[in-house]
Design a protein around this motif. Structure first.
Motif, PDB file in Angstrom:
ATOM      1  N   PRO A   1      42.254  36.124  35.480  1.00 24.42           N
ATOM      2  CA  PRO A   1      41.279  35.705  34.472  1.00 24.42           C
ATOM      3  C   PRO A   1      41.299  36.628  33.248  1.00 24.42           C
ATOM      4  CG  PRO A   1      40.280  35.750  36.651  1.00 24.42           C
ATOM      5  CD  PRO A   1      41.623  36.419  36.766  1.00 24.42           C
ATOM      6  N   LYS A   2      40.929  36.067  32.123  1.00 25.84           N
ATOM      7  CA  LYS A   2      40.866  36.828  30.874  1.00 25.84           C
ATOM      8  C   LYS A   2      40.022  38.081  31.070  1.00 25.84           C
ATOM      9  CE  LYS A   2      39.876  36.178  25.997  1.00 25.84           C
ATOM     10  NZ  LYS A   2      39.498  35.207  24.970  1.00 25.84           N
ATOM     11  N   ASN A   3      40.460  39.175  30.477  1.00 24.30           N
ATOM     12  CA  ASN A   3      39.792  40.481  30.518  1.00 24.30           C
ATOM     13  C   ASN A   3      39.865  41.166  31.884  1.00 24.30           C
ATOM     14  OD1 ASN A   3      39.035  40.373  27.761  1.00 24.30           O
ATOM     15  ND2 ASN A   3      37.294  39.098  28.303  1.00 24.30           N
ATOM     16  N   ASN A   4      40.713  40.684  32.786  1.00 23.41           N
ATOM     17  CA  ASN A   4      40.963  41.369  34.053  1.00 23.41           C
ATOM     18  C   ASN A   4      42.255  42.154  33.923  1.00 23.41           C
ATOM     19  OD1 ASN A   4      38.747  39.861  34.879  1.00 23.41           O
ATOM     20  ND2 ASN A   4      39.562  39.554  36.906  1.00 23.41           N
ATOM     21  N   TYR A   5      42.507  43.054  34.847  1.00 27.49           N
ATOM     22  CA  TYR A   5      43.664  43.936  34.779  1.00 27.49           C
ATOM     23  C   TYR A   5      44.706  43.565  35.827  1.00 27.49           C
ATOM     24  CZ  TYR A   5      40.518  46.808  31.998  1.00 27.49           C
ATOM     25  OH  TYR A   5      39.659  47.259  31.041  1.00 27.49           O
ATOM     26  N   PHE A   6      45.952  43.601  35.424  1.00 29.12           N
ATOM     27  CA  PHE A   6      47.055  43.429  36.370  1.00 29.12           C
ATOM     28  C   PHE A   6      47.368  44.768  37.029  1.00 29.12           C
ATOM     29  CE2 PHE A   6      51.621  43.516  37.340  1.00 29.12           C
ATOM     30  CZ  PHE A   6      51.676  42.481  38.253  1.00 29.12           C
ATOM     31  N   ALA A   7      47.370  45.831  36.243  1.00 31.02           N
ATOM     32  CA  ALA A   7      47.607  47.185  36.741  1.00 31.02           C
ATOM     33  C   ALA A   7      46.654  48.123  36.010  1.00 31.02           C
ATOM     34  CB  ALA A   7      49.050  47.605  36.499  1.00 31.02           C
ATOM     35  N   MET A   8      46.312  49.216  36.668  1.00 26.96           N
ATOM     36  CA  MET A   8      45.367  50.156  36.079  1.00 26.96           C
ATOM     37  C   MET A   8      46.002  51.537  35.971  1.00 26.96           C
ATOM     38  SD  MET A   8      41.924  48.577  36.363  1.00 26.96           S
ATOM     39  CE  MET A   8      41.091  50.066  36.123  1.00 26.96           C
ATOM     40  N   GLN A   9      45.629  52.243  34.928  1.00 26.59           N
ATOM     41  CA  GLN A   9      46.112  53.600  34.718  1.00 26.59           C
ATOM     42  C   GLN A   9      45.744  54.470  35.915  1.00 26.59           C
ATOM     43  OE1 GLN A   9      45.197  55.183  30.855  1.00 26.59           O
ATOM     44  NE2 GLN A   9      45.220  57.272  31.594  1.00 26.59           N
ATOM     45  N   GLY A  10      46.697  55.260  36.367  1.00 29.23           N
ATOM     46  CA  GLY A  10      46.458  56.148  37.493  1.00 29.23           C
ATOM     47  C   GLY A  10      46.683  55.514  38.851  1.00 29.23           C
ATOM     48  N   LYS A  11      46.930  54.212  38.881  1.00 27.48           N
ATOM     49  CA  LYS A  11      47.196  53.492  40.132  1.00 27.48           C
ATOM     50  C   LYS A  11      48.673  53.120  40.187  1.00 27.48           C
ATOM     51  CE  LYS A  11      42.773  53.073  41.185  1.00 27.48           C
ATOM     52  NZ  LYS A  11      42.128  53.643  42.306  1.00 27.48           N
ATOM     53  N   ILE A  12      49.237  53.130  41.359  1.00 24.52           N
ATOM     54  CA  ILE A  12      50.627  52.725  41.533  1.00 24.52           C
ATOM     55  C   ILE A  12      50.687  51.205  41.602  1.00 24.52           C
ATOM     56  CG2 ILE A  12      52.629  52.797  43.063  1.00 24.52           C
ATOM     57  CD1 ILE A  12      51.657  55.597  43.927  1.00 24.52           C
ATOM     58  N   CYS A  13      51.452  50.615  40.699  1.00 22.55           N
ATOM     59  CA  CYS A  13      51.596  49.163  40.671  1.00 22.55           C
ATOM     60  C   CYS A  13      52.652  48.769  41.693  1.00 22.55           C
ATOM     61  CB  CYS A  13      52.008  48.699  39.277  1.00 22.55           C
ATOM     62  SG  CYS A  13      52.099  46.912  39.152  1.00 22.55           S
ATOM     63  N   GLN A  14      52.324  47.828  42.562  1.00 24.43           N
ATOM     64  CA  GLN A  14      53.243  47.407  43.616  1.00 24.43           C
ATOM     65  C   GLN A  14      53.657  45.952  43.464  1.00 24.43           C
ATOM     66  OE1 GLN A  14      51.641  48.531  47.433  1.00 24.43           O
ATOM     67  NE2 GLN A  14      51.367  50.641  46.792  1.00 24.43           N
ATOM     68  N   GLU A  15      53.482  45.422  42.250  1.00 23.78           N
ATOM     69  CA  GLU A  15      53.826  44.033  41.986  1.00 23.78           C
ATOM     70  C   GLU A  15      54.564  43.942  40.656  1.00 23.78           C
ATOM     71  OE1 GLU A  15      50.356  41.238  43.496  1.00 23.78           O
ATOM     72  OE2 GLU A  15      49.589  42.798  42.163  1.00 23.78           O
ATOM     73  N   VAL A  16      55.277  42.852  40.490  1.00 26.81           N
ATOM     74  CA  VAL A  16      55.832  42.491  39.196  1.00 26.81           C
ATOM     75  C   VAL A  16      55.234  41.134  38.847  1.00 26.81           C
ATOM     76  CG1 VAL A  16      57.975  43.798  39.434  1.00 26.81           C
ATOM     77  CG2 VAL A  16      57.892  41.432  40.205  1.00 26.81           C
ATOM     78  N   ALA A  17      55.259  40.787  37.571  1.00 23.50           N
ATOM     79  CA  ALA A  17      54.625  39.540  37.156  1.00 23.50           C
ATOM     80  C   ALA A  17      55.593  38.678  36.369  1.00 23.50           C
ATOM     81  CB  ALA A  17      53.399  39.841  36.301  1.00 23.50           C
ATOM     82  N   PHE A  18      55.415  37.387  36.517  1.00 27.09           N
ATOM     83  CA  PHE A  18      56.063  36.385  35.683  1.00 27.09           C
ATOM     84  C   PHE A  18      54.933  35.584  35.067  1.00 27.09           C
ATOM     85  CE2 PHE A  18      57.532  32.014  35.110  1.00 27.09           C
ATOM     86  CZ  PHE A  18      58.593  32.242  34.244  1.00 27.09           C
ATOM     87  N   ILE A  19      54.882  35.553  33.756  1.00 30.10           N
ATOM     88  CA  ILE A  19      53.779  34.884  33.073  1.00 30.10           C
ATOM     89  C   ILE A  19      54.133  33.426  32.853  1.00 30.10           C
ATOM     90  CG2 ILE A  19      52.325  34.869  31.012  1.00 30.10           C
ATOM     91  CD1 ILE A  19      53.102  37.888  30.731  1.00 30.10           C
ATOM     92  N   LYS A  20      53.456  32.563  33.566  1.00 30.17           N
ATOM     93  CA  LYS A  20      53.685  31.124  33.428  1.00 30.17           C
ATOM     94  C   LYS A  20      52.979  30.585  32.198  1.00 30.17           C
ATOM     95  CE  LYS A  20      53.188  26.716  35.757  1.00 30.17           C
ATOM     96  NZ  LYS A  20      52.659  26.010  36.904  1.00 30.17           N
ATOM     97  N   LYS A  21      51.751  31.060  31.977  1.00 32.75           N
ATOM     98  CA  LYS A  21      50.981  30.597  30.831  1.00 32.75           C
ATOM     99  C   LYS A  21      50.085  31.725  30.355  1.00 32.75           C
ATOM    100  CE  LYS A  21      47.857  26.999  29.287  1.00 32.75           C
ATOM    101  NZ  LYS A  21      47.042  25.844  29.665  1.00 32.75           N
ATOM    102  N   GLY A  22      50.071  31.945  29.064  1.00 30.84           N
ATOM    103  CA  GLY A  22      49.192  32.955  28.491  1.00 30.84           C
ATOM    104  C   GLY A  22      49.952  34.167  27.982  1.00 30.84           C
TER     105      GLY A  22
END
Length: 79
Positions: free
Chosen positions: A32-53
């Protein structure tokens, strides 16, 4: 998933069988808009493919101001 498959094939050839074998590791997720995919200081364990947006990446400078470093759009190959 068809857009994702086309995207992968633009990088390297992927057969229908290969895609089917590995598709179990992919999951559709809405952010959702204004939500975070990854956050500073956290280890990201995913990759993203943007379908729309659009996804914006940014960091906080020494004054705690947001500095945009990238806008990632649908089907883009940003690195």
């Amino acid at each position: 998933m068809e857009n994702f498959k086309l995207f992968l094939n633009s990088l390297t050839p992927v057969s229908d069988q290969e895609f089917e074998n590995y598709s179990q590791y992919f999951k559709r997720r809405s952010l959702p808009k204004n939500n975070y995919f990854a956050m500073q200081g956290k280890i990201c364990q995913e990759v993203a493919f943007i379908k729309k947006g659009t996804l914006r990446t940014y960091y906080l400078n020494e004054k705690s101001e947001e500095v945009t470093s990238c806008f990632c759009t649908e089907n883009c190959k940003n690195q």
